[in-house]
Design a protein around this motif. Structure first.
Motif, short mmCIF file in Angstrom:
data_model
loop_
_atom_site.label_atom_id
_atom_site.label_comp_id
_atom_site.label_asym_id
_atom_site.label_seq_id
_atom_site.Cartn_x
_atom_site.Cartn_y
_atom_site.Cartn_z
N ARG A 1 19.85 40.70 -69.69
CA ARG A 1 18.86 41.70 -70.07
C ARG A 1 17.55 41.03 -70.48
O ARG A 1 16.47 41.52 -70.15
N PHE B 1 19.15 44.72 -59.74
CA PHE B 1 20.25 45.08 -58.85
C PHE B 1 20.11 44.31 -57.53
O PHE B 1 19.65 44.85 -56.54
N TRP C 1 26.55 50.16 -79.36
CA TRP C 1 27.86 49.79 -78.81
C TRP C 1 28.61 48.92 -79.81
O TRP C 1 27.99 48.09 -80.50
N LEU D 1 24.42 43.54 -66.97
CA LEU D 1 23.07 43.73 -67.52
C LEU D 1 23.11 43.99 -69.03
O LEU D 1 22.08 43.96 -69.69
N ARG D 2 24.29 44.30 -69.56
CA ARG D 2 24.40 44.49 -71.00
C ARG D 2 24.36 43.16 -71.74
O ARG D 2 24.08 43.14 -72.93
N SER E 1 23.58 50.25 -69.27
CA SER E 1 23.42 48.83 -69.58
C SER E 1 22.77 48.58 -70.93
O SER E 1 22.64 47.44 -71.34
N ARG F 1 27.56 45.47 -62.17
CA ARG F 1 26.27 44.92 -62.58
C ARG F 1 25.75 45.60 -63.85
O ARG F 1 25.12 44.98 -64.69
N TYR F 2 26.04 46.91 -63.99
CA TYR F 2 25.54 47.62 -65.18
C TYR F 2 26.16 47.06 -66.45
O TYR F 2 25.58 47.19 -67.52
N LEU F 3 27.34 46.45 -66.36
CA LEU F 3 27.92 45.80 -67.54
C LEU F 3 27.36 44.39 -67.72
O LEU F 3 27.09 43.96 -68.84
N LEU G 1 22.11 54.04 -64.74
CA LEU G 1 22.91 52.83 -64.95
C LEU G 1 22.22 51.88 -65.93
O LEU G 1 22.89 51.20 -66.72
N LEU G 2 20.90 51.84 -65.89
CA LEU G 2 20.19 51.00 -66.86
C LEU G 2 20.41 51.50 -68.29
O LEU G 2 20.44 50.70 -69.23
N MET G 3 20.58 52.80 -68.43
CA MET G 3 20.90 53.32 -69.76
C MET G 3 22.32 52.88 -70.16
O MET G 3 22.55 52.47 -71.29
#
Lengths: 581, 581
Positions: free
Chosen positions: A137, A550, A24, A131-132, B206, A127-129, B202-204
């Protein structure tokens, strides 16, 4: 292959290699005719470099990339002129010769940085963002490592992980169950387990000898701060053991976790009777990162016509070392603190041991210097100390002073999240009186065995019967608890009787377990650790939410997937249930 | 300490030691003035010996013990005169000096032996006693070892185990959900996951890069043989990969499992196109422990006025080697087999390649020797072989001959449970036509990506679009399957459209995932293995039930705890639901 390596791997050893990276776009800088892009993946960040003079199209493509674009970039590993030694990859950069956009990205609703500008609600929805972000993480990676370590430790000791069912039977005892309507058995319901307690005991009856499971459990309770409807336990049980075996085995587990995951040598875990914990800390989960134990002044202070003390069942004090210089305002803050409704105390009395050696109290008109000297002596004060004294009925005043002790610990910086202090609390009461239902409840659960020497008290003084029950406490939080179980049908039946079950109710709910005890049940006992809580302590967090990938909010909602939600009438009809709003 | 060692540990090296053992009375023999008791625990069996002359009381106490009594026995390790070299402890016995009964036992309702006299129902009701039997307990130990090996393998490859939620949202796609009424959000329901599919994707998004979980999943389907409402998956997902990476990573997992758990060197796993599997075996999960591939005779046999063949879309045959000597009765059995309703074929044609070299078929009046020779040639028969031929529409006849092939494999002893043959089946169709709902369904699930070169066919020939999907098959059972996922919002929306979702429905059900794809979703894919099935194959069992500690019966009931069951009106009222029977 999409990539040849990750964004955390390249160092000076790779100079001259042609590599392909995927990740990313973390950030981008243009500097004269150059463009630098930090590309990020789970493993790290690597700097990509583009040069207008070398390849104008490629450099312009690079300049068009937005934050969080997913790219694939190929190029040559070269030495950086401007090295960043804080990063493992900071001595090199990649001179890019080809660039592909694997996926574009809209502007994220909050910054994907260690410190973000996103509020709680926004971060939960995306949440998926969230967790980035590295800290979040990393909590998940910590949790993974802890689970792996737990399994390795227990496996090496011959524990077997056995999966127990998730669709079980509802029982009225304890917290509220989540239930699952059965379509094939219409009108009937499964329940989700609050713990695999009865199943692990049955595994002991089966001769499994040593069982464990890292397992989801469920409780449909109103979610006060930091409870989740689904949570994870490290659930363990052993046969042919005594309490000592369990304490040693699981002290070993916790010490191994601290060593392997935090590289911290946890000292041997001290042990304390429940009664002593209540007497010295007013809590069955004392924070032992600092001392500040309670000192009883009851006998010393009575009979001087100070009605607060004279009428009190218990007068107790703590010595807040070095706080004699507290201003009037600071003392008032403490008084306000203990008067808050959730604590509910009426007042606070102090004794200052001033720097000049003099003693001053807030009740000087009742107690002369001679008497204050006695207080100072039993509290072992030194010049500069502040003694805080509370009075009242035993249970209440202990709870209140416990809160004040923790507050003082925090104010004095004695509750460092990077320090760890563990404690075994032993010999809990078997039963506790419940004001609401006006009957005794099992303090742990109905399968906990009473101390043999206390069984005779069950009829006469049920509140004084001690259990073979133990908790492990770390930094003032109960991280696990367990007991030696009852393995005898008659004793189990007696327990149910004392808990207000009729014989029929006990048989209906727990007949399978009591029947099992008749076919050769070994002596057994176990423990369960709250895995979420344990992870949060290891991560230095106050909340368990950030060690759960989550989590749900305080209304039990997952705002990301928008759950719970209504379901089709077709589903309701198949289940033969109706909503009744 | 209750015991100093286990019942599986003592050997000649321990002669002269004083030991304490705990366990269950397996059996007892009186021989003159001696009594021998086999004491059993999870680790083994040890012989205890008592002597009337040495201690009459002790020996009589021993004689009073019943089967499955739980005892504690202390004594001296001595050499046995009558050694049993089949047991690790068979060279020693313990001369007992003290004996305690830890718990008595009623006579078990069935024998606790490797071979038991208990029927299925009885063993399920007393599952805790069934689990005491070595073969059942060993299955659980095997399962534990397999789970540990899976975790070790994936952890070493940087996979992170992340727990995804159990209380999620119901979706109408796929199998029926179990639902959980929410008390805090009355009128709304959670659903139990059929798989953590969307969460792992979603974890991917993330950036977790490599995820796995050994996780309970739930499906409220009618339980045909060998399905369970709750089952366990090894669920995995990877980012920045191509199909090849996944096949290699998880072939490695399966080979490691075979090596570490069964000490079996699984050869490199061959790969086969779905279309070829259907053509050669009539199945997308061929049992490749034996060849017996289909041979197409369609063109060869048409035009000889035999209407069965002339009217058939497909004529296919297998060569049952060595079966030319089958009697008329045996051939009739095969005909009866394929005519069973669950197979539904109308007839079977054979060609015998007799030991004398002659060829005889059941359709001799339509085909002369010359023609039969051609059949024999393409089927590569030798003297002694029996060719079995079926005709019909392509899909049906393939399924039918597939069943017959498996039956012949079994009859010929070619399906040895101790032999293992694995296969990758690749390039599954993306969609399959559902007769009942008259629309296309996702063959795997709606998140599977089509092959890029086939996307253009989505409108014109949806049934011909191939997916980036793969299954692993072992011994004719699908043990796992997965796909490269869609990671692009527009393509995902297109897929939902082709599956009959309106834009609104798609957004309502899966909006969170499609939204996530817009914030930088990496290319990703994964796989899930059915852990129960995998364990049953490793254990050489036909059913998954005996690799599950507490399984449910075909009505979804746990007969041991008697669940599901009715719940209190109070519970129903709190949940604001009513039963509507």
């Amino acid at each position: 292959m999409l990539r040849t390596t990750t964004c955390g791997a390249l160092t000076m050893e790779n100079l001259g290699e042609n590599v392909i990276l995927c990740g990313w776009v973390q950030k981008s800088r243009d500097l004269g005719g150059m463009t630098f892009i930090d590309i990020r993946d789970r493993y790290g960040i690597t700097q990509l470099v583009f040069n207008m003079d070398d390849n104008r199209d490629l450099c312009e493509a690079a300049r068009s990339l937005g934050r969080e674009f997913v790219i694939k970039a190929a190029g040559l590993v070269v030495e950086r002129s401007n090295k960043n030694l804080k990063m493992p990859t900071g001595e090199v950069e990649i001179k890019i010769t080809s660039l592909d956009i694997l996926n574009a990205a809209k502007l994220p609703p909050f910054l994907i940085e260690d410190e973000t500008d996103g509020g709680d609600d926004l971060r939960m929805k995306y949440r998926y963002l969230d967790l980035r972000r590295n800290p979040v993480r990393n909590n998940m990676i910590l949790r993974h490592k802890m689970a792996q370590t737990v399994r390795r430790y227990l496996d090496a000791l011959d524990f077997i992980e056995v999966e127990t069912p998730v669709l079980i039977k509802s029982t009225p005892e304890g917290a509220r169950d989540f239930v699952v309507p059965s379509r094939m058995n219409a009108g009937e319901f499964y329940a989700l387990p609050q713990s695999p307690q009865t199943f692990k005991q049955l595994l002991m009856v089966s001769g499994f000898d040593r069982y464990f499971q890292i397992v989801k459990c469920f409780r449909d309770e109103d979610l006060r701060a930091d409870r989740q409807p689904e949570f994870t336990q490290i659930d363990c049980e052993m046969s042919f053991i005594e309490q000592e075996d369990i304490l040693n085995t699981f002290e070993g587990l916790i010490r191994t976790l601290f060593k392997d995951v935090k590289d911290f040598d946890l000292p041997e875990v001290p042990r304390m009777q429940y009664a002593d914990a209540m007497r010295l800390y007013g809590s069955d989960k004392p924070d032992t990162r600092f001392e500040m134990q309670f000192v009883e002044l009851t006998d010393l202070v009575k009979g001087k016509d100070f009605p607060v003390f004279d009428n009190a069942e218990l007068v107790i004090a703590i010595n807040a070392k070095g706080c004699a210089g507290y201003t009037r305002k600071q003392v008032d803050e403490l008084t306000d603190f203990i008067k808050r409704p959730q604590i509910g105390a009426t007042g606070l009395i102090y004794l200052r041991h001033n720097e000049d050696g003099s003693l001053r109290s807030s009740v000087d008109k009742f107690y002369n210097e001679e008497e204050l000297k006695k207080w100072s002596s039993v509290l072992n004060t030194q010049a500069g100390d502040l003694v805080l004294i509370m009075a009242g009925t035993t249970d209440k005043v202990r709870k209140q002073l416990s809160e004040l002790r923790l507050e003082m610990g925090s104010r004095l910086g004695l509750r460092d999240k990077n320090k760890f202090s563990a404690l075994w609390v032993l010999d809990f009461p078997l039963l506790e009186w419940d004001e609401e239902t006006e009957r005794y409840h099992a303090m742990h659960h109905p399968f906990t065995s009473p101390k043999p020497e206390d069984i005779a008290l069950l009829d006469s003084k049920p509140g004084e019967v001690r259990a073979n029950a133990y908790d492990m406490v770390v930094n003032g939080t109960e991280i696990g608890g367990g007991s030696i179980r009852i393995h005898d049908r008659a004793l189990q039946a007696l327990m149910f009787k004392h808990l207000g079950f009729s014989t029929e109710e006990a048989q209906k709910q727990f007949g399978f377990l009591m029947d099992a005890f008749e076919f050769g049940a070994p002596p057994h006992g176990g423990i369960a650790f709250g895995f979420d809580r344990l992870c949060s302590i290891f991560a230095g967090l106050d909340s368990i939410r950030d060690v759960i990938a989550f989590p749900k909010n305080n209304s039990g909602r997952d705002v990301m997937i928008d759950s719970p939600s209504t379901i089709d009438d077709k589903q309701l009809n198949e289940l033969k249930i109706k909503t009744a709003l």
